[in-house]
Enzyme design. Structure first.
Site, mmCIF file in Angstrom:
data_model
loop_
_atom_site.group_PDB
_atom_site.id
_atom_site.type_symbol
_atom_site.label_atom_id
_atom_site.label_comp_id
_atom_site.label_asym_id
_atom_site.label_seq_id
_atom_site.Cartn_x
_atom_site.Cartn_y
_atom_site.Cartn_z
ATOM 1 N N LYS A 33 0.846 -1.206 0.000
ATOM 2 C CA LYS A 33 0.000 0.000 0.000
ATOM 3 C C LYS A 33 0.880 1.254 0.000
ATOM 4 O O LYS A 33 2.057 1.197 0.365
ATOM 5 C CB LYS A 33 -0.932 -0.023 1.219
ATOM 6 C CG LYS A 33 -0.230 -0.087 2.568
ATOM 7 C CD LYS A 33 -1.208 -0.409 3.700
ATOM 8 C CE LYS A 33 -0.480 -0.466 5.041
ATOM 9 N NZ LYS A 33 -1.354 -0.953 6.124
ATOM 10 N N TYR A 244 14.549 31.317 8.772
ATOM 11 C CA TYR A 244 13.220 31.770 9.193
ATOM 12 C C TYR A 244 13.102 31.857 10.706
ATOM 13 O O TYR A 244 13.596 30.990 11.424
ATOM 14 C CB TYR A 244 12.143 30.820 8.659
ATOM 15 C CG TYR A 244 11.885 30.996 7.185
ATOM 16 C CD1 TYR A 244 11.453 32.221 6.669
ATOM 17 C CD2 TYR A 244 12.072 29.937 6.308
ATOM 18 C CE1 TYR A 244 11.224 32.379 5.316
ATOM 19 C CE2 TYR A 244 11.838 30.081 4.953
ATOM 20 C CZ TYR A 244 11.417 31.308 4.468
ATOM 21 O OH TYR A 244 11.188 31.454 3.130
#
Ligand SMILES: *Cc1c(COP(=O)(O)O)cnc(C)c1O
Length: 347
Positions: A33, A244
């Site tokens: 999956k 940042y």
């Protein structure tokens, strides 16, 4: 060209499959999956298909892609998401789970004689699974001739934790409910393969162990390396802040290295410093993870050059302990790596 890559060692994935086989004589259903846990369905398929009995996915889209390349059984782990999906199940000869009574509504309109039906029983996880009374009613009234095979399954909530008592409770519940039923049975994911031999039954369903994200203590090997080349080195002064929010400030004059990878590549957005490896030496990330960049304190090391590889994790990294540093899990680390990262395969 940006040099940011996830290397995937297909040989190690094969070795992991063989190691799983050292622990069980049950048949193996490879759980592929989410694009084989982010490592690419086709590549993983080619590496292991000869040695497994079937595959498991979640979506019809994944099942269709897989059906293009294999005749082996493909199980939809959540069954259909709406009744009309049974027409694809029929066309593609898919196996499917039934975990909720509604999934029988309208099923009689389809010819599912080439599909194995997997009845999922609630044994204690309280997620998917038919409650015992519903299951028994369905089991008794089911026209078994209409399907290629009926298989009985459940799923353990805590299989990675050998000492968690819920495992024995779930295993006992599964045995008690399916006692005397002649159908083949399936309960074990990776954790149960290693921790609970009495949960193996007929078919085991390993995922993360194939991909080396967990269970290294049982001889499983990591299969991936994530690395990116340094694209900038700059000197900064003591007291200068980086990036940042100016989240990190240099305590002494140093050099900052920058690599072109960030959360836009699926790398986790973490605030704490992470260890990375450059030319076999360990350094730490500083400041924020950016969308497209990560900054590293090169600690004044003069030997590091533009173009040197920075390893974010490697073939010796235990992704379970690495990801636990930022409250994540190896499953998420692998499945999150985005399509922007080059994937290169080693045989
Ligand atoms: C994902 C999944 C597995 C595989 O689990 P791992 O822990 O990766 O081995 C097995 N069974 C079910 C029902 C699953 O959803």
């Amino acid at each position: 060209m940006r040099k940011t890559e996830l290397q995937i060692n297909l040989k190690s994935i094969k070795d992991n499959l063989n190691q799983i086989k050292n622990y069980t004589s049950a048949k193996i259903q490879a759980v592929v999956k989410a694009g084989a846990y982010g490592l690419n369905l086709n590549e993983v398929y080619n590496a292991i298909s000869d040695d497994v009995e079937s595959f498991a996915v979640i979506t019809l889209k994944e099942a269709k892609a897989l059906r293009e390349i294999t005749d082996k059984p493909i199980l939809l782990f959540q069954g259909v998401h709406e009744t009309k999906d049974y027409s694809d199940v029929e066309d593609l000869n898919l196996d499917f789970v039934v975990h909720s009574p509604w999934q029988f509504d309208g099923i009689e309109k389809f010819n599912l004689s080439n599909s194995r039906i997997w009845l999922k029983i609630e044994t204690g996880m309280n997620r998917f699974g038919l409650h015992e009374q519903d299951f028994l009613k369905i089991y008794k009234s089911l026209n078994k001739e209409k399907f290629a095979e009926v298989i009985l399954m459940s799923h353990l909530a805590c299989s990675g934790d050998k000492n968690n008592e819920s495992n024995q409770n779930q295993i006992e519940n599964f045995k008690r409910i399916t006692h005397n039923m002649p159908e083949r049975k399936s309960l074990a994911n990776s954790g149960a393969i290693f921790n609970f031999p009495d949960a193996h039954f007929d078919i085991v369903r390993p995922g993360i162990a194939l991909y080396g994200g967990k269970y290294l203590e049982f001889g499983i090997k990591p299969t991936t390396k994530l690395r990116s080349k340094i694209i900038s080195i700059k000197d900064i002064k003591k007291g200068a802040s980086v990036g940042y929010d100016m989240a990190w400030t240099a305590e002494k004059d140093t050099k900052i290295g920058i690599i072109g990878i960030g959360y836009g590549d699926g790398f986790p957005y973490v605030h704490n410093p992470l260890n990375v490896s450059i030319n076999n030496k360990t350094f730490q990330t500083v400041g924020r993870i950016n969308m497209d960049a990560i900054t590293i304190d090169l600690d004044g090391d003069e030997s590091i050059k533009i173009g040197d590889w920075v390893e974010l994790w490697g073939f010796n990294t235990d992704l379970t302990s690495f990801s636990s540093e930022f409250e994540s899990i190896s499953y998420r680390l692998l499945t999150n790596i985005s399509g922007r990262v080059d994937k290169n395969y080693l045989e």
